[in-house]
Scaffold this motif. Structure first.
Motif, short mmCIF file in Angstrom:
data_model
loop_
_atom_site.label_atom_id
_atom_site.label_comp_id
_atom_site.label_asym_id
_atom_site.label_seq_id
_atom_site.Cartn_x
_atom_site.Cartn_y
_atom_site.Cartn_z
N GLY A 174 0.72 -1.13 0.12
CA GLY A 174 0.00 -0.13 0.21
C GLY A 174 0.82 1.13 0.13
N THR A 175 0.14 2.27 -0.26
CA THR A 175 1.07 3.69 -0.31
C THR A 175 0.41 4.53 1.00
OG1 THR A 175 1.30 3.57 -2.88
CG2 THR A 175 1.39 5.80 -1.57
N TYR A 176 1.30 5.16 1.54
CA TYR A 176 0.93 5.87 2.88
C TYR A 176 1.66 7.40 2.43
CZ TYR A 176 -1.22 1.84 4.08
OH TYR A 176 -2.14 0.80 4.41
N GLY A 177 1.17 8.27 1.96
CA GLY A 177 1.90 9.48 1.76
C GLY A 177 3.08 9.19 0.84
N SER A 178 4.24 9.55 1.24
CA SER A 178 5.60 9.31 0.59
C SER A 178 5.96 7.96 0.98
CB SER A 178 6.61 10.21 0.56
OG SER A 178 6.94 10.51 2.02
N TRP A 179 5.31 7.05 1.58
CA TRP A 179 6.04 5.63 2.06
C TRP A 179 5.31 4.66 1.23
CZ3 TRP A 179 9.81 5.55 5.74
CH2 TRP A 179 10.17 6.80 6.42
N TYR A 180 5.73 3.58 1.13
CA TYR A 180 5.01 2.34 0.94
C TYR A 180 5.14 1.31 1.88
CZ TYR A 180 5.29 3.37 -4.22
OH TYR A 180 5.31 4.15 -5.38
N LYS A 181 4.14 0.82 2.11
CA LYS A 181 4.05 -0.45 3.03
C LYS A 181 4.52 -1.58 2.12
CE LYS A 181 1.44 -2.82 6.52
NZ LYS A 181 -0.26 -2.83 7.14
N VAL A 182 5.19 -2.50 2.50
CA VAL A 182 5.86 -3.49 1.86
C VAL A 182 6.32 -4.61 2.78
CG1 VAL A 182 6.95 -1.97 0.25
CG2 VAL A 182 8.42 -2.85 2.06
N SER A 183 6.47 -5.87 2.35
CA SER A 183 6.96 -6.72 3.23
C SER A 183 8.26 -7.30 2.25
CB SER A 183 6.01 -8.11 3.41
OG SER A 183 5.83 -8.79 2.23
N TYR A 184 9.25 -7.87 3.18
CA TYR A 184 10.56 -8.44 2.65
C TYR A 184 11.20 -9.30 3.75
CZ TYR A 184 15.29 -8.58 1.60
OH TYR A 184 16.96 -8.84 1.31
N GLY A 185 11.51 -10.35 3.51
CA GLY A 185 12.02 -11.42 4.24
C GLY A 185 11.39 -11.69 5.65
N GLY A 186 9.91 -11.67 5.28
CA GLY A 186 9.17 -12.16 6.35
C GLY A 186 8.76 -11.05 7.20
N LYS A 187 9.40 -9.57 6.92
CA LYS A 187 8.83 -8.70 7.81
C LYS A 187 8.26 -7.75 7.09
CE LYS A 187 12.94 -8.57 10.89
NZ LYS A 187 13.68 -9.77 10.83
N THR A 188 7.15 -6.98 7.74
CA THR A 188 6.27 -6.16 7.03
C THR A 188 6.65 -4.64 7.67
OG1 THR A 188 4.49 -7.62 6.76
CG2 THR A 188 4.18 -5.17 6.75
N GLY A 189 6.83 -3.76 7.02
CA GLY A 189 6.72 -2.34 7.59
C GLY A 189 6.64 -1.40 6.38
N TYR A 190 7.37 -0.16 6.68
CA TYR A 190 7.42 0.88 5.73
C TYR A 190 8.93 1.26 5.02
CZ TYR A 190 3.00 1.04 7.73
OH TYR A 190 1.54 0.68 8.21
N VAL A 191 8.71 1.68 3.87
CA VAL A 191 9.88 2.37 3.20
C VAL A 191 9.63 3.53 2.46
CG1 VAL A 191 11.22 -0.02 2.92
CG2 VAL A 191 9.64 0.78 1.18
N SER A 192 10.72 4.30 2.04
CA SER A 192 10.49 5.61 1.71
C SER A 192 10.19 5.05 0.30
CB SER A 192 11.76 6.39 1.66
OG SER A 192 11.64 7.44 0.66
N SER A 193 8.97 5.65 -0.66
CA SER A 193 8.77 5.12 -1.89
C SER A 193 9.70 5.82 -2.95
CB SER A 193 7.46 5.69 -2.21
OG SER A 193 7.18 7.01 -2.24
N GLN A 194 10.46 6.83 -2.38
CA GLN A 194 11.63 7.53 -3.31
C GLN A 194 12.50 6.60 -3.83
OE1 GLN A 194 13.02 10.50 -1.12
NE2 GLN A 194 14.44 11.61 -2.92
N TYR A 195 12.96 5.39 -3.11
CA TYR A 195 13.80 4.59 -3.51
C TYR A 195 13.49 3.21 -3.95
CZ TYR A 195 16.36 8.46 -1.25
OH TYR A 195 16.80 9.74 -0.85
#
Ligand SMILES: [Zn+2]
Length: 443
Positions: free
Chosen positions: A148-169
């Motif tokens: 999902g998208t939250y402002g300038s962040w993406y909610k993502v999952s990676y390696g079994g963990k779920t969290g938020y990353v800067s969508s810019q990168y």
């Protein structure tokens, strides 16, 4: 300002139409029905992303009617600045748009064929804030699962963990095939300075034009070491698109032509505020948009003007025909003598006799998709929504058409975005995404 009603008035309508190169809106068109015209496709779903107060009016001090639990579907009724008017459980009121996730059935379909890849070593955080706990640092070039998208962040999952990353990168690519080739291509998405070292104060060796392939040599924070034209140096990674050798022809945009119309030009500067010229801002956003449309989505992007020349409104419509365009998007910035007016909006055709464009409904869908992407991706500019307005290049066109006003150059907050190359790129990317969402559902 009372946010429960859009601050839209006669004077503003006149000023925004006057900047369209002399096109005049008949006073009879300026009725209150234009004051509340936010439109949305039936296929869109709106879901709360937090326990969210439904308030009587669009203010954090207004009475709370009910607290909507996180994850609930709500019915969207309109956009008022940073608020959505919605209904839930038989009650109608206002919620902060920041905590509402907007998705469409077409988005979901598109997303399934999209690939999200980190472009730098990137922190996965517990919440959408640079001060939130880092769960893990995802190495550059890794695929992540988009949630999902939250402002300038993406909610993502990676390696079994779920969290938020800067969508810019995060690079989003629409590659529909499974990638077997390890070969990647690196292409500039803007005119980009190649510097002697990885710093914005380092000597510029050469400015690489937008759309050029560079040879990737390594990543250093937010910089790529690359070589171009026999020179080796560093460029901002943000303006480099990384794609696999799979050609853009495999993406859904194949072949179709999108006509991008940078407003004004030549002896028509459009709106002017200090040293900010609408024609210059519009051209830069348009050029970035055309580049993203062709390199990321595989469209044949054509600009009505490729330099600072004057074109009549009729010429812009004629060019759409001769280019055999499938859709038309005109790029503008707003201005007003009242410097408190702010926000972005899209203009779509009215149902009046002025409109000879047979694609009224499709034009509104196109405008709505772009407006939604801008609202979600650039929450720091007020979303004024989708307006029905008699605009020549939209109403007299012969393809789905819309006009985007990215903000008011007369307003300091908006101007700080419009004069920033970072934000112009985000505006372009948001617009490209909206166009692609529309085109994916339009045959
Ligand atoms: Zn304009």
């Amino acid at each position: 300002m009372n946010l429960s009603k859009p601050s839209w008035n006669l004077k503003l309508l006149l000023s925004s139409s006057l900047v369209l190169g002399g096109m005049v809106v008949a006073p009879s068109d300026l009725t209150s029905k234009y004051f509340d015209t936010s439109q949305v496709e039936a296929a869109s779903t709106y879901t709360t992303t937090a326990n969210l107060n439904l308030r009587k009016s669009a203010s954090t001090s207004a009475t709370v009617l009910v607290t909507i639990p996180s994850g609930k579907a709500i019915t969207y009724l309109g956009t008022y600045g940073s608020w959505f008017k919605v209904s839930y459980g038989g009650k109608t009121g206002y919620v902060s748009s920041q905590y509402v996730k907007v998705s469409t059935t077409s988005t979901v379909t598109t997303t399934s064929s999209k690939k999200y890849t980190t472009t730098v070593n990137l922190n996965l955080r517990k919440s959408a804030s640079t001060s939130a706990t880092v769960l893990v640092t995802i190495p550059s070039g890794k695929a992540v699962t988009y949630l999902g998208t939250y402002g300038s962040w993406y909610k993502v999952s990676y390696g079994g963990k779920t969290g938020y990353v800067s969508s810019q990168y995060i690079k989003v690519s629409t590659t529909s095939t499974t990638t077997t080739s390890p070969t990647k291509t690196y292409m500039t998405t803007a005119n980009l300075n190649l510097r002697k070292s990885a710093s914005t104060s380092a000597t510029v060796l050469v400015t690489i034009p937008s759309g050029k392939a560079v040879t990737y040599l390594g990543a250093y924070g937010t910089w790529f070491k690359v070589s171009y034209g026999g020179k080796t140096g560093y460029v901002s990674a943000q303006y480099v698109k990384v794609s696999t050798t799979t050609t853009p022809t495999t993406s859904t945009g194949t072949g179709r032509t999108i006509v991008i119309d940078p407003g004004h030009g030549g002896n028509d500067p459009g709106a002017v505020y200090g040293s900010s010229y609408e024609k210059v801002i519009a051209f830069d956003i348009a050029a970035r948009l055309a580049s993203t449309l062709s390199s990321t989505y595989g469209y044949n992007a054509r600009m009505t003007r490729t330099n600072d020349v004057y074109l009549s409104l009729a010429q812009r419509v004629e060019l759409t025909k001769s280019y055999k365009g499938s859709a038309f998007v005109s790029i503008h910035a707003n201005s007003s003598t009242n410097t408190s007016y702010h926000g972005h909006e899209v203009l779509v055709p009215t149902g009046e006799s002025y409109t000879t464009n047979p694609y009224i409904s499709a034009s509104r869908s196109l405008g709505t998709a772009i407006n939604r992407e801008l609202g979600v991706r650039i929450p720091t500019i007020r979303n004024r929504g989708v307006k029905y307005q008699n605009v020549y290049v939209v109403g007299k066109n012969s393809v789905p058409a819309t006009l985007v006003e990215y903000g008011f150059i007369s307003n300091s907050n908006d101007r700080s975005h419009l004069t920033s190359t970072t934000y112009r790129q985000r505006m372009a990317d948001a617009t490209a995404s909206g166009i692609h969402q529309f085109m994916s559902t339009y045959k």
